[in-house]
Design a protein around this motif. Structure first.
Motif, PDB file in Angstrom:
ATOM      1  N   VAL A 102      -4.075  -4.620  -2.725  1.00 32.44           N
ATOM      2  CA  VAL A 102      -5.283  -5.181  -2.123  1.00 32.44           C
ATOM      3  C   VAL A 102      -5.302  -6.702  -2.311  1.00 32.44           C
ATOM      4  CG1 VAL A 102      -7.788  -5.299  -2.353  1.00 32.44           C
ATOM      5  CG2 VAL A 102      -6.665  -3.085  -2.288  1.00 32.44           C
ATOM      6  N   ALA A 103      -4.933  -7.164  -3.503  1.00 31.55           N
ATOM      7  CA  ALA A 103      -4.927  -8.599  -3.772  1.00 31.55           C
ATOM      8  C   ALA A 103      -3.907  -9.306  -2.890  1.00 31.55           C
ATOM      9  CB  ALA A 103      -4.612  -8.844  -5.247  1.00 31.55           C
ATOM     10  N   PRO A 158      -1.074  -3.164   5.679  1.00 32.42           N
ATOM     11  CA  PRO A 158      -1.813  -2.363   4.702  1.00 32.42           C
ATOM     12  C   PRO A 158      -1.170  -0.996   4.501  1.00 32.42           C
ATOM     13  CG  PRO A 158      -2.965  -2.410   6.804  1.00 32.42           C
ATOM     14  CD  PRO A 158      -1.786  -3.319   6.949  1.00 32.42           C
ATOM     15  N   THR A 159      -1.312  -0.451   3.303  1.00 29.31           N
ATOM     16  CA  THR A 159      -0.804   0.886   3.025  1.00 29.31           C
ATOM     17  C   THR A 159      -1.945   1.884   3.218  1.00 29.31           C
ATOM     18  OG1 THR A 159      -1.374   0.696   0.710  1.00 29.31           O
ATOM     19  CG2 THR A 159       0.839   0.030   1.310  1.00 29.31           C
ATOM     20  N   ASP A 160      -1.598   3.188   3.210  1.00 23.40           N
ATOM     21  CA  ASP A 160      -2.623   4.232   3.303  1.00 23.40           C
ATOM     22  C   ASP A 160      -3.663   4.056   2.206  1.00 23.40           C
ATOM     23  OD1 ASP A 160      -1.696   5.488   5.511  1.00 23.40           O
ATOM     24  OD2 ASP A 160      -0.502   6.978   4.431  1.00 23.40           O
ATOM     25  N   GLN A 211      -6.712  12.032   5.098  1.00 26.01           N
ATOM     26  CA  GLN A 211      -5.895  12.742   6.107  1.00 26.01           C
ATOM     27  C   GLN A 211      -4.540  12.078   6.326  1.00 26.01           C
ATOM     28  OE1 GLN A 211      -9.041  11.380   7.853  1.00 26.01           O
ATOM     29  NE2 GLN A 211     -10.193  12.773   6.565  1.00 26.01           N
ATOM     30  N   CYS A 212      -3.814  11.823   5.251  1.00 26.26           N
ATOM     31  CA  CYS A 212      -2.572  11.060   5.364  1.00 26.26           C
ATOM     32  C   CYS A 212      -1.337  11.922   5.608  1.00 26.26           C
ATOM     33  CB  CYS A 212      -2.362  10.266   4.082  1.00 26.26           C
ATOM     34  SG  CYS A 212      -2.142  11.342   2.664  1.00 26.26           S
ATOM     35  N   CYS A 249      -1.313  10.841  -3.497  1.00 31.96           N
ATOM     36  CA  CYS A 249      -2.532  10.791  -2.695  1.00 31.96           C
ATOM     37  C   CYS A 249      -3.097   9.372  -2.627  1.00 31.96           C
ATOM     38  CB  CYS A 249      -3.571  11.734  -3.287  1.00 31.96           C
ATOM     39  SG  CYS A 249      -5.140  11.686  -2.408  1.00 31.96           S
ATOM     40  N   PRO A 250      -3.137   8.757  -1.421  1.00 30.18           N
ATOM     41  CA  PRO A 250      -3.607   7.366  -1.339  1.00 30.18           C
ATOM     42  C   PRO A 250      -5.110   7.222  -1.559  1.00 30.18           C
ATOM     43  CG  PRO A 250      -3.088   8.198   0.846  1.00 30.18           C
ATOM     44  CD  PRO A 250      -2.704   9.275  -0.116  1.00 30.18           C
ATOM     45  N   GLY A 251      -5.874   8.301  -1.308  1.00 26.53           N
ATOM     46  CA  GLY A 251      -7.323   8.196  -1.472  1.00 26.53           C
ATOM     47  C   GLY A 251      -7.794   8.554  -2.862  1.00 26.53           C
ATOM     48  N   HIS A 252      -6.851   8.850  -3.776  1.00 22.09           N
ATOM     49  CA  HIS A 252      -7.180   9.297  -5.143  1.00 22.09           C
ATOM     50  C   HIS A 252      -8.173  10.467  -5.077  1.00 22.09           C
ATOM     51  CE1 HIS A 252      -6.171   4.999  -6.750  1.00 22.09           C
ATOM     52  NE2 HIS A 252      -5.302   5.446  -5.870  1.00 22.09           N
TER      53      HIS A 252
END
Lengths: 387, 189
Positions: A279-280, A290-292, B53-54, B166-169
């Protein structure tokens, strides 16, 4: 279901202790280890195991939000308590990871003593690192690099399968590579087994010095009598030992500092820190794709500063943890070095209290033991009486 | 050898002392942990509100197909004729032909109810947990499709490999007595 597992674990530990210390039968231990491989490995899919439970226990200690189930606690502590009294019967016949390596030993080669001693440091480093990463909630290192769990589940990523096959292939000529060179639970068990009340013994009475037991052991755990070991009778030897002991605080400090330097690379393993970095980076340079994870973070609407503060707090924890980790490694190395120059007072060939895995392969190799077993057999035989 | 006798005694004494100390430490640690423990087992679950939803759920699970599957919250479903979770973004026609379907395995069954309402049911044996339908439903619909870890399949790894990726934790441990984090109408509000 979980309580059944604990009961089976307790039963298997008791049986392993009895078979390795009292009954002294390799064949029985082999049967027990195959049972453990099938039950804890293939039936229960290798999870939860005492090796991995280290991380759950540590995470619960470091993180108030996570609590360990009673069964996991039992899996962690029961083998430790058994080892403190009955040596490493757990490694011999209860641990499924040990059992799967035990059955593939084909032609073990003898590893030089210095290499064996050097390699025995690695489990402590691995243990320290796994504890550090689990305590900060960064990663469960032991589970990520569990070599055999993919076999137990009959499913897994290519990396896990390759790792497992590699360990089994190496295991055909270097007995139990995971146990001897990596297992972090084995590191704890080594220490406890060294101070264990009862250890596996080889010869029932006077040793013939035939050295056949040394040939029998595929894990290089048989030690020579003390004549070959260094003694403290000369002044230079005593000075050397004293210097090595004085070296321990230096090693602790030096490696502690090195450990604290590791905090930045290690912190990248933590999801929050890697997200904060991403993010930084995006904020500093809008061209960064950007990543997922960063997209998901921006969707939540959480302020970036809060995320950065979290990341900094975790990195600070890793600095403190890194000092402790490095210090621990320094302590282990120092003690290991000094212990090489402490006389052992061995009068016979015997298994090393720490390194012996209680597998029982040496039992029938000792001529004196064969005589003893024969005597027992005769005593228990039904006496022939004239009718 | 008379000298070795006291030496052995000393060794035994030290050994017993250290053993006692270890036993004390183990006992103290156990009782310390007794405070943090709970009787219940913990299992992994997805928090639907954090799911992005990745498609990692379909690919990162140690099981093949994944232990994660899509579920339908019927009270939230709009029973739309044009379901954005069921159809491709630009469907040729609004029928059940394969080229119109979003689901790569055809795991959603579309049944006509009273016109213009259609019921959408997940055929779980076909679902691979790729979240394509979840994405479609969440973007334009009511968000009644969502992913859950199915505990009849999940082997409950100590370190869930989907949770790692998981990118959304969104993965967390929940008590085994309440193993699902279901969406409902209140959740929507």
């Amino acid at each position: 279901m979980e309580y059944v597992d604990v009961a089976v674990l307790l039963g298997a530990l008791s049986a392993a202790s009895y078979l390795s210390l009292v009954k002294r039968r390799r064949s029985h231990l082999l049967v027990l280890s195959l049972f453990s491989l099938l039950y804890f490995g293939f039936y229960r899919k290798g999870c939860i195991c005492p090796v991995g439970s280290i991380q759950d226990v540590v995470l619960a200690l470091g993180n108030q939000g996570y609590s360990v189930p009673v069964t996991v606690l039992a899996f962690f502590f029961l083998p430790l308590i058994f080892t403190l009294f009955f040596a490493r019967g757990f490694c011999a016949a209860v641990c499924p990871l040990g059992a799967i390596q035990d059955v593939v030993v084909v032609k073990p080669v003898k590893v030089p003593h210095w290499l064996e001693q050097g390699l025995s440091i690695i489990p402590f480093v691995y243990l320290g690192l796994a504890v550090l990463l689990a305590a900060t909630g960064s990663a469960f290192l032991i589970c990520q690099f569990d070599p055999f769990v993919a076999f137990f589940r009959r499913s897994g990523s290519a990396g896990m399968l390759v790792l497992g096959i590699a360990f089994l292939l190496v295991g055909t000529f270097f007995g139990r590579p995971y146990c001897r060179v990596f297992c972090p639970y084995g590191a704890i068990l080594r220490v406890l087994s060294f101070f264990s009340k009862w250890n596996v013994t080889l010869t029932p009475n006077d040793c013939l010095r035939c050295e056949i037991c040394d040939v029998a052991c595929p894990y290089g755990a048989i030690r020579e009598p003390a004549e070959a070991e260094p003694s403290l009778s000369t002044r230079p030897a005593r000075v050397r030992l004293a210097l090595l002991i004085l070296l321990i605080p230096l090693l602790i400090g030096g490696l502690g500092w090195l450990g604290s330097r590791l905090s930045v690379p290690l912190s990248k393993l933590h999801k929050v820190v890697s997200l904060a970095e991403q993010v930084a980076l995006e904020d500093a340079n809008p061209a960064t794709p950007p990543t997922d994870a960063s997209k998901a973070f921006r969707q939540t609407g959480r302020p970036v500063n809060a995320l950065l503060a979290d990341a900094l707090r975790i990195r600070q924890q890793l600095v403190t943890g890194g000092w402790l980790f490095g210090g621990f490694v320094g302590l282990v190395m120092g003690i290991k070095l000094a212990s090489l120059f402490v006389p052992k007072n061995r009068t016979v060939w015997e298994p090393d209290e720490a390194a012996c895995l209680s597998c029982g392969r040496c039992f029938t190799y000792c001529p004196k033991e064969l005589v003893r077993a024969k005597k027992v057999q005769r005593k228990n035989a039904i006496p022939l009486k004239p009718v | 050898m008379p000298e070795t006798v006291p030496n052995n005694h000393r060794r035994q004494f030290f050994g017993a002392g250290i053993r006692g100390a270890f036993l004390f430490v183990l006992g103290a640690a156990t009782s310390l942990f007794a405070r943090y423990t709970q009787k219940e087992k913990m299992v992994w679950q997805i928090d639907p509100s954090k799911c992005v939803q990745c498609t990692n759920c379909a690919t990162k699970c140690v099981l093949q197909p994944s232990a994660v599957k899509c579920v339908q919250a019927y009270p939230m479903c709009g029973y739309c004729k044009l379901c954005t979770g069921y159809f491709e973004p630009q469907p040729n026609r609004l029928n059940t032909a394969a080229e119109n379907q979003l689901c790569p395995t055809g795991a959603i069954i579309r049944t006509a109810l009273e016109y213009p309402y259609y019921e959408y049911t997940i055929e779980e044996s076909l679902c691979i947990g790729c979240a394509k339908c979840v994405k479609g439903c969440t973007l334009f619909g009511n968000g009644s499709f969502f992913l859950q870890v199915r505990h009849d399949r999940c082997v409950n790894c100590n370190d869930c490999s989907i949770a790692l990726a998981c990118p959304g934790h969104a993965f967390k441990r929940v008590p085994a007595s309440q193993p699902y984090l279901l969406k409902n109408r209140e959740h929507q509000a």
